[in-house]
Design an enzyme around this catalytic site. Structure first.
Site, short mmCIF file in Angstrom:
data_model
loop_
_atom_site.label_atom_id
_atom_site.label_comp_id
_atom_site.label_asym_id
_atom_site.label_seq_id
_atom_site.Cartn_x
_atom_site.Cartn_y
_atom_site.Cartn_z
N LYS A 116 37.50 40.21 38.17
CA LYS A 116 37.93 39.39 37.08
C LYS A 116 36.40 39.10 37.15
CE LYS A 116 42.36 37.44 36.67
NZ LYS A 116 42.29 38.50 35.54
N GLU A 200 38.68 27.92 35.25
CA GLU A 200 38.50 27.83 33.34
C GLU A 200 39.13 26.63 32.85
OE1 GLU A 200 38.88 32.56 32.74
OE2 GLU A 200 40.10 31.39 32.44
N HIS A 235 54.92 37.70 32.60
CA HIS A 235 53.16 38.61 32.48
C HIS A 235 53.81 39.99 31.98
CE1 HIS A 235 51.17 34.82 33.42
NE2 HIS A 235 51.88 34.98 34.25
N ARG A 292 43.00 51.56 29.97
CA ARG A 292 43.81 53.34 30.25
C ARG A 292 44.23 52.81 27.80
NH1 ARG A 292 45.85 49.30 32.75
NH2 ARG A 292 47.95 48.23 30.79
#
Ligand code: MV4
Length: 595
Positions: A116, A200, A235, A292
């Site tokens: 990340k 963040e 998610h 992908r």
């Protein structure tokens, strides 16, 4: 272009890749585990090789075995699909060493997006907008706290080694920061053996909007519009649509060009997706890049008229992209839902079993079904329990959603729990139809999405089930009157007539753990049913699995699947399952008759 490729995957995506490859005249080698010996993708392929026992780690993830099969069968390239080895950089390396083309990005691009914080640093340099925050190596708690105070609360603590929502913790106020940071670091160390944190600004109502990008081996890159995937549960994407509702041409261009910069920054090749958080004020921020082809790629295909697997095969074989950016056009609106073997009323627990009865909507220019299973197949415990993707296109969003709602009614599965009813409630939800989308949608509308079966007694599926048994028995008795005197059929034993009495009968069912009884009186035309305390005059006719019913003069059609007394009634309210229990007839009647 390749003559032969190996598909290192299973299920719907394997079938989908084979379909395009065959259309291009490319022969296909399938691999399969022992559990998939009779699977649809094996039947569709030109050749198929078993790579091991059911567990993925012993079959679909066996890199060396798969490469060996590619060599032995003369496959020039490997399509990884999604999941399994599709983002496995060492596997890409092995393909290169074996001189077999990996249909996807270079290993370096996969590695660059693997972490990340590394990904964010690359994006920062590529002038791709990031959520305001700090993702540096200095992990001094005081520094992290200072950055948070400067941003203003709420802030989001994210484990850099996390992903898919794991290792995230919202901090709503400064005085919670220290304890939240300690907890987040503990969870990250336990979960990922790495407690490096980034912090963040927390966006309270973001949308998940992702851009489809494509790069060839000659430095060409394009974006193929966006997909809105905000409706997620834990998610996991539930509904995906393209274009994103309310997207302006300017915002599409800005996000598309940022996504292309992201792809070019890592020397990308092939199909990729750059995920953004879109804030209510139209600001967008890089979230992550998926290296992908995504599950939801069909909605992009339907609005652009492009076959993305064909693009992958062309790009991987060294051809230039089929379209330049100016030639990319979008038309209409597409929406996809994922049909899963799972029980929404039981926390979406995966369901397994045999697809005893399977009817899909008719496919045409509006409706597409990407599936890897057929009626009679087992849904395995070893793999993702997705049965199919149902994708719909129409001229605009309202029409697309209406058509999706109807298509969901026509998707009928008996033999296991599915999420079709939940999906239909979601598609029919007024806030969803109004495109009031954000990543908290399902939580916000939980009450509507998860409430039980509604509907009056005449819509009561039990009444439909009872009517079905009565009509079916009538058909059976007619058949027996004409043919043999076979009295072994369960339908033969089912007789409502008793001498010198008003004809009456109780049809009994098991619904879940509960026994239910429907009182039946025969009428000159039809029946009087007493269902859950309500009287209804019922009649109808049964044609194959179509029940044309009339209750109190209101016509209702339903579809009914029946297997050894297990009845599933499909209405636009979803699938209703019950078990027919043989009628309460005095056994002596049979003894007298039987002698
Ligand atoms: C966020 C966010 C709000 N603010 N970052 C969830 C997993 C990963 N894709 C990033 N996620 C989020 N990051 C900031 N600064 C909200 C989420 C989020 C989310 C994002 C996309 C799709 C679904 C989501 C569900 C919950 C939270």
């Amino acid at each position: 272009m390749f003559n032969k490729i190996l598909i290192a995957n299973r299920g719907e995506i394997a079938c989908r890749v084979i379909r395009t490859a065959h259309r291009l005249g490319i022969r296909c080698v399938a691999i399969y585990s022992e559990a998939d010996a009779n699977a649809m993708h094996v039947a569709m392929a030109d050749e198929a090789v078993c790579v091991g026992p059911a567990p993925s780690k012993d079959s679909y993830l066996k890199m060396d075995t798969i490469l060996e099969v590619a060599k032995q069968t003369g496959a020039q390239a490997i399509h990884p699909g999604y999941g399994f080895l599709s983002e496995n950089a060492p596997f890409v390396q092995k393909c290169q060493e074996a001189d077999i083309v990996f249909i996807g990005p270079p290993a370096s691009a996969i590695e660059a997006m693997g972490s990340k914080s590394a990904a964010k640093r690359i994006m920062e340099e590529a002038n791709v907008p990031l959520v305001p925050g700090y993702h540096g190596e200095d992990q001094d708690p005081a520094l992290l706290k200072r950055h948070s105070d400067e941003m203003g609360y709420p802030v989001l603590l994210k484990a850099t080694a996390g992903g898919g929502g794991k290792g995230m913790r919202v901090v709503w106020a400064a005085d919670e920061f220290d304890s939240a940071l300690d907890a987040a670091k503990r969870e990250a160390m336990n979960g990922f053996a790495d407690d490096t944190m980034l912090v963040e600004k927390y966006l309270t109502k973001p949308r998940h909007v992702e851009i489809q990008v494509f790069c060839d081996k000659h430095g060409n890159s394009v974006y193929l519009a966006e997909r809105d995937c905000s409706v997620q549960r834990r998610h996991q994407k539930v509904v995906e649509e393209a274009p994103a509702p309310g997207m302006s041409d300017e915002l599409r261009k800005a996000m598309g060009e940022a996504a292309v910069r992201a792809a070019e920054a890592i020397g990308y090749e092939g199909a990729g997706t750059v995920e953004f958080l879109l804030d209510e004020d139209g600001s967008f921020y890089f979230m992550e890049m998926n290296t992908r082809l995504q599950v939801e790629h069909p909605v992009t295909e339907l609005i652009t008229g492009q076959d993305l697997v064909e693009w992958q095969l062309k790009a991987a074989s060294g051809q230039t992209l089929p379209l330049s950016q100016d030639e990319v056009q979008i038309n209409g609106h597409a929406v996809e839902v994922r049909i899963y073997a799972e029980d929404p009323d039981n926390d979406f627990l995966p369901a397994t079993g045999k697809l005893e009865y399977l009817r899909t909507p008719e496919e045409n220019r509006y409706v597409r079904v990407d599936t890897g299973v057929r009626e009679g197949d087992e849904v395995s415990i070893y793999y993702d329990p997705m049965i199919a993707k149902l994708i719909v296109w129409d001229e605009n969003r309202d029409r697309a959603m209406q058509r999706m709602s109807q298509a969901l009614t026509e998707y009928r599965i008996a033999g296991m729990k599915t999420n079709t009813h939940f999906l239909k409630r979601l598609i029919d939800n007024s806030a969803f139809r109004a495109a009031e989308l954000d990543t908290g949608f399902i939580e916000k509308h939980e009450e509507d999405l998860f409430s039980g079966h509604g509907g009056s007694h005449s819509a009561n599926p039990l009444a439909l089930a009872a009517l079905y048994t009565l009509l079916k028995q009538g058909q059976q008795r007619q058949a027996e009157a004409v043919h043999s005197h076979d009295t072994t059929s369960p339908w033969h034993q089912f007789n409502g007539w008793r001498l010198n009495e008003e004809p009456a009968l109780a049809v009994r069912f098991k619904v879940g753990d509960e026994e239910k009884s429907v009182q039946v009186n025969w009428l000159n035309q039809g029946f009087r049913l007493s269902v859950d305390g309500h009287i209804v005059i019922a009649d109808g006719k049964l044609e194959d699995d179509v029940l044309k019913a009339s209750f109190n003069g209101h016509n209702r059609n339903a579809f009914v699947a029946e297997l050894e007394g297990h009845i599933t009634v499909f209405t636009d309210q979803g699938a209703f399952e019950c078990q027919w229990l043989h009628p309460d007839l005095d056994n002596h009647e049979f003894e007298e008759e039987g002698g």
